[in-house]
Structure formats: C-alpha cells, structure tokens
Write an enzyme that holds these catalytic residues in place. Structure first.
Site, PDB file in Angstrom:
ATOM      1  N   GLU A 155       0.815  -1.217   0.000  1.00 38.76           N
ATOM      2  CA  GLU A 155       0.000   0.000   0.000  1.00 38.76           C
ATOM      3  C   GLU A 155       0.844   1.260   0.000  1.00 38.76           C
ATOM      4  O   GLU A 155       0.324   2.369   0.092  1.00 38.76           O
ATOM      5  CB  GLU A 155      -1.002  -0.011   1.162  1.00 38.76           C
TER       6      GLU A 155
ATOM      7  N   CYS B 112      -7.396  -5.970  -1.405  1.00 38.80           N
ATOM      8  CA  CYS B 112      -8.369  -5.880  -0.301  1.00 38.80           C
ATOM      9  C   CYS B 112      -8.855  -4.443  -0.081  1.00 38.80           C
ATOM     10  O   CYS B 112      -9.579  -4.174   0.867  1.00 38.80           O
ATOM     11  CB  CYS B 112      -7.808  -6.475   0.983  1.00 38.80           C
TER      12      CYS B 112
ATOM     13  N   ASP C  63      -5.055   2.928   0.605  1.00 35.48           N
ATOM     14  CA  ASP C  63      -3.870   3.730   0.905  1.00 35.48           C
ATOM     15  C   ASP C  63      -2.994   3.918  -0.323  1.00 35.48           C
ATOM     16  O   ASP C  63      -2.485   5.010  -0.559  1.00 35.48           O
ATOM     17  CB  ASP C  63      -3.047   3.053   2.012  1.00 35.48           C
TER      18      ASP C  63
HETATM   19  C1  PEP Z   1      -6.213  -0.364   2.200  1.00 38.53           C
HETATM   20  O1  PEP Z   1      -5.424   0.538   2.502  1.00 38.53           O
HETATM   21  O2  PEP Z   1      -6.631  -0.577   1.042  1.00 38.53           O
HETATM   22  C2  PEP Z   1      -6.743  -1.263   3.261  1.00 38.53           C
HETATM   23  C3  PEP Z   1      -7.490  -2.304   2.961  1.00 38.53           C
HETATM   24  O3  PEP Z   1      -6.464  -0.946   4.531  1.00 38.53           O
HETATM   25  P1  PEP Z   1      -7.221   0.185   5.386  1.00 38.53           P
HETATM   26  O4  PEP Z   1      -8.392   0.668   4.588  1.00 38.53           O
HETATM   27  O5  PEP Z   1      -7.600  -0.486   6.661  1.00 38.53           O
HETATM   28  O6  PEP Z   1      -6.159   1.210   5.556  1.00 38.53           O
HETATM   29 MG    MG Z   2      -4.428   0.528   4.383  1.00 40.31          MG
END
Ligand code: PEP
Ligand code: MG
Length: 582
Positions: free
Chosen positions: A440, A511, A464
């Site tokens: 990320e 994700c 991110d």
């Molecule tokens: C992301 O950054 O895509 C992620 C799944 O993590 P979060 O949204 O919890 O930062």
């Molecule tokens: Mg993230």
C-alpha cells in the site's frame, strides 16, 4: 428537475414524496438564576441524565433485536458519552459556578466540545461528533421537557430529507417504513451510513444544503449507488428509475441464489473471493459462503479504550473469528494503528500526539516496530489462537500493514522468530504460519522484486496505495475527485505489482475498496488478480459481477486502458465495455 450529487451511503433506489425533517435547533438564553434555584437546576439535569439513560436502554434493546450486537454497541457508546465526566460532572459544576440554567450549561458545554471535535482532522473521530450531538439532543429534550416526536407525522411511505440524522433517528426510520433518506452532512463511514446499509435502506449523504432546496411532499428519487438526489424528476427520468429499481430488486433477489456457486468468469477463470471483516463484526450475521477472510482488521480491538488489549483478550477474539471460518484461510492483519486509527491511550504519550501528517507518520508496522512489546503480544495471541484444538484446520496467515521497506519485513520476521522461540521454551506447540504483506506504499510496490523472497503472499491495499501514489488524502472531502482509481498511474502500479509477484510465483489479492466497485473489479480480473477481498455487504454483488464477465473481455479492456492517458476516458471505456448497465 434538479439533480444534486452527494455520497452514496447505502445502495438501492427509492422514489416517493419528500418528508422534510425540521432541523430543530437546540437553543437556550443565558439567564442568571438565583442561588436558591441552583439546587433545583442541578436536580433537573440529573433527572434528565437518568431519563436519557432509560431511553438509551430502550434503544439498545431495540437495536439488539432489530440490527444485532454490533449496532447495539453503538448505543453503548452513547451511554459512555452520557456518563463521561465532561457531561456528568462538568455541567452541574457549571450550573453551580456560573448560576445558569441546566439548559444553558448543557449547550455551552456542547459548544466547547464541538469546537474540540472540529479541530480533530481524522474522519473517524470527526464523525463521532454526531454521536455526541445525538446524546445531548436527548438530554436537552428531557431538560426542556420536550418529547421527541420527530417522525410523528409519517403515516405513509416517504423519503426523509434531513440536515442531519442521528443514529438513534435512523433506527426509528425502519419502524416507520420510510423508503430511504438523505442528509446534508455525514460521510460514508458515519454510523448513520453504516446503519442504513445494515437496514438495506437507500441513502445519500453529504448533500451540503439540499434539505433547504426541497419542499415537503415534492417527488424525490434517491439513487444510493450513484449518490444522487433527484428533485421533481421529469417523466423520462421517472420511467428510467422505475425500470432501474425493478432491475435492482430483482438482482437483489437473484443474488442470494448465487452464494453457493463458484466465483468464476463466464470463460472459466476462477477468482478467490474473500471477506474484509473487522474484529467487532457481528459474525452471526455473516452467512455467506466466502473463500475465507482476506483481511481481518484488528485495530478496533485497540481503539476506544484506556489500555492496550492483553494476550488473552486478543486470543479469544481471534479464536471466535477462526471458529466461524473453520477450515478456511483467515488473514489476520497486525494492527494498523496510527493515521486515522488512533488509540486514546498512550505509550510514552506518542500514540496520542497529533502528527502534522498522520498518514505519513508513525503508522502500521512502523509504530509496532517502535513498540515491539505490543507487537509481540499480538503475535503471541495469534500463535496461541492457531493452536486451539477446536480450530485446528483453519489456515491462519499473518499480514503486515503499511510496509515501506524490506528492512521492516526483516525486522518483523525477526520478532516473529523470537516470539516462536519463546513459546517453544514454554513447551507450547507452534504452528507454521504464513507471513504476507499489504502493498500500500509505492516504495514497497516498486521494490517488490527485492521483497517477494521474504513473504508468502501479498495483498494490495488500494485505499492507501491510491492516496500515496496521487498524494491525495483519502479522507479529505475537498479533493475527493482527485482520488481517482482510473488515473493511469494507479493501473500501471497495480499491473506492475501483479506481474512482479506472478514472476516469482506469489499470489496477489486486492483488499482495498476498489475490489467492490462493479467497474473496477473486472479491470482487476483482467490485470490477473488471484483474489479479491470485499465487505460482506458487497460480496454477492462482486461475485455476480465476476460471473457475468469473461476473462478475455477483461484482459482486452485492460490492455487498451493501460495505453490511455485520460482517467475520464479510461472510466468511460471500461463502463461501456464491461458493464451491462452503464
Ligand atoms: C487499504 O489501505 O486498502 C486497506 C485495505 O487498509 P485500510 O483501509 O484499513 O487502511
Ligand atoms: Mg491501508
């Protein structure tokens, strides 16, 4: 006809007359009271606290029955707000010290707290401001002896148009058979939005001053998917939406039937479809047949409390999730604290210190490596949960968040080894657990070839990654249009990540939220993604989308898109070529 664009908070289409909810303001004049009246004002306030508490108990029981444990917990938060010394102690003190009425003392305190909330920059805490207002509004009504009958006039189906809706109001909407609602303020992650999703009530939020532009009874359409509010639609629009609504309802019905079917494209390309869940999720509500958990967010275990969770507490939470997903992979992400996920307690006070650029600060694995004891506690809890006899066959994996350098991975693995050795010394059995990373941060994506030898799997955190590639804060409403997943730089980096990982024989997942986007998920399939991880609410829709496309079409659209320069044109091209209902 007027079309107002906001933020789609809960999908679905609702059509019907507008019911304007008066933004009834809480007001009180500064009236000095006599010394003898002080006692009765304090008593009035205390009685109001007791009555509000009773209301909240009733609301909690209602939420538990209608919406489940997770949402009932929200009311628990409201009770905590009510019991907080800032309310319970400071208001009576103010009445006594300043000789003012209970009503005035309450509103002055609320004003001070509101200013403090306004100074907070992260969206999560900012949105908790609504919870504070919700509680104070109830308290105010009891002090002023006003009954809360906001929805008393609703006797036929309507669309509620409000400046703001508190979570407790939202629960009442279901009882009144309201068709949907809009609010001027609020974002996608507000509790009101989350409640609307659970209640499957179409909702659009963040409409700025729309509530002032609509008349009671005026015909309204809300499109929860596109985030649109349409006022006084013309016949053509009305007919189009009648058709869309019918299609939407039919597809919702058909969705349930595909749960048991594989996630496979029309030409036989299989995708693993996993779930993003967080530790506070009400698992009893998750009845879908997913391929496992692609992202278990653990940070909520660490938030809204006064000290870090211990090993046993963490272990029991992980065990609960692992039992629910017996025999399936469950990827537990090490707590990604920092950024917008702050802890209210402090370790050397550092966790509470406000950083100028929190998303670029002490966040994720950076923070844990600074506090290895905290990391070790989480790791021990995971290894011990993995040893639980009842969940023996569950395939647990560990995922490291916010990795920006190879050194961070090596350091984390060294600590994992230490934890395993310490457990072996206590005669504990130690499972072999795969270790992967979230990709990320651009530096991680661009040096993946050096990193892959050290990890078992990767998952692209696009929420991110996009903000770091485009230097565009993911939570800043002023620049939402710049946070553009169709920017060629985003597609190119994702393409590079997948190619690099596949060359080294490592599987890749996404994700981030874009995995749930009906236009982008086919692009990810075309880019060669092995697995997508999405919220339980969007799981069936994503599966349906994948089952309706061919890998061949997706690959062709991807090859073409990668040659294009203009994000708007890329989006148009993707929508036209891969979407049945552009
Ligand atoms: C992301 O950054 O895509 C992620 C799944 O993590 P979060 O949204 O919890 O930062
Ligand atoms: Mg993230």
């Amino acid at each position: 006809m007027i079309v107002i664009r906001g933020v789609g908070a809960s999908s679905g289409i609702a059509m019907g007359p507008a019911y304007i909810l008066d933004a009834e303001k809480m007001r009180a004049h500064k009236t000095k009271i006599s010394k003898t009246s002080v006692k009765s004002e304090v008593l009035k306030f205390k009685n109001a606290v007791d009555l509000t508490l009773k209301d909240l108990d009733t609301a909690e029981a209602k939420a538990l029955k209608m919406l489940g444990k997770e949402h009932a917990k929200l009311i628990e938060t409201h009770k905590m707000i009510l019991q907080d010394p800032l309310i319970k102690k400071d208001i009576p003190n103010k009445i006594i010290k300043e000789n003012v009425t209970a009503e005035y003392a309450l509103l002055q305190t609320l004003e001070t707290l509101d200013e403090a909330f306004n100074r907070i920059e992260d969206t999560f805490f900012k949105e908790r401001r609504h919870d504070l207002f919700d509680v104070c509004k109830k308290l105010h009504n009891h002090i002023a002896k006003k009954s809360e009958q906001k929805f008393k006039d609703i006797t036929t189906p309507v669309i509620v148009i409000a400046h703001t809706l508190y979570p407790s109001d939202t629960i009442s909407l279901q009882e009144k058979k309201v068709l949907g609602f809009t609010t001027d303020i609020g974002g996608k992650t507000s509790h009101t939005a989350l409640l609307a999703q659970t209640m499957q009530l179409p909702a659009v939020v963040g409409l700025l001053n729309a509530s002032g532009q609509i008349k009671n009874g005026e015909m309204i359409i809300i499109d929860g998917e596109q985030g649109l509010l349409i006022v006084a639609p013309d016949k053509k629009t009305l007919d189009k939406y009648k058709k869309l609504r019918k299609q939407y309802l039919e597809s919702e019905k058909n969705l349930k039937a595909i749960d048991k079917l594989p996630t496979i494209t029309k030409d036989g390309h299989k995708i693993k479809l996993m779930l993003n869940i967080d530790v506070s999720e009400d698992l009893s509500k998750i009845e879908i047949n997913a391929d496992g958990v692609g992202l278990l967010r653990t940070e909520f275990l660490f938030m809204n409390r006064n000290s870090a969770p211990g090993e046993e507490e963490q272990k029991s939470v992980y065990t609960r999730v692992l039992k629910h997903f017996k025999n399936k992979p469950v990827i537990i992400r090490l707590a990604d604290l920092g950024g917008d996920k702050l802890c209210q307690y402090a370790i050397d006070k550092e966790l509470c210190i406000k950083e100028d650029n929190p998303f670029m600060g002490l966040r994720g694995i950076r923070l844990f490596l600074r506090y290895p004891d905290m990391l070790k506690t989480q790791l021990r809890a995971i290894y011990k949960a993995a040893e639980d006899k009842q969940i023996k066959d569950t395939n647990i994996k560990i995922m490291i968040p916010m990795v920006s350098t190879l050194a961070e991975i090596l350091e984390t693995k060294k600590i994992i080894k230490e934890v395993k050795n310490e457990l072996i010394l206590t005669n504990a059995k130690v499972e072999n657990i795969e270790v992967g990373i979230m990709v990320e941060v651009p530096s991680c994506a661009l040096t993946l070839d050096n990193i892959l030898g050290e990890v078992d799997f990767i998952s692209i955190g696009t929420n991110d990654l996009i903000q770091y590639i485009l230097a565009t804060d993911r939570g800043n409403p002023k620049i939402t249009d710049m946070y553009d997943p169709y920017n060629p730089s985003v597609l190119r980096i994702i393409s590079l990540i997948i190619k690099t990982a596949h060359q080294k024989g490592k599987p890749v997942a996404v994700c981030g939220d874009i995995a749930t986007d009906k236009n982008i998920s086919p692009l990810l399939v075309g880019l060669g993604i092995d697995s997508l991880s999405v919220t339980p609410q969007t799981y069936l829709k994503t599966k349906q989308k994948i089952r309706n496309i061919t890998f061949e079409d997706c690959s062709k659209v991807v090859s073409q898109s990668l040659l294009m320069a203009n994000p708007k044109e890329i989006k148009k091209f993707v929508v036209e070529n891969l979407n049945e209902n552009p």
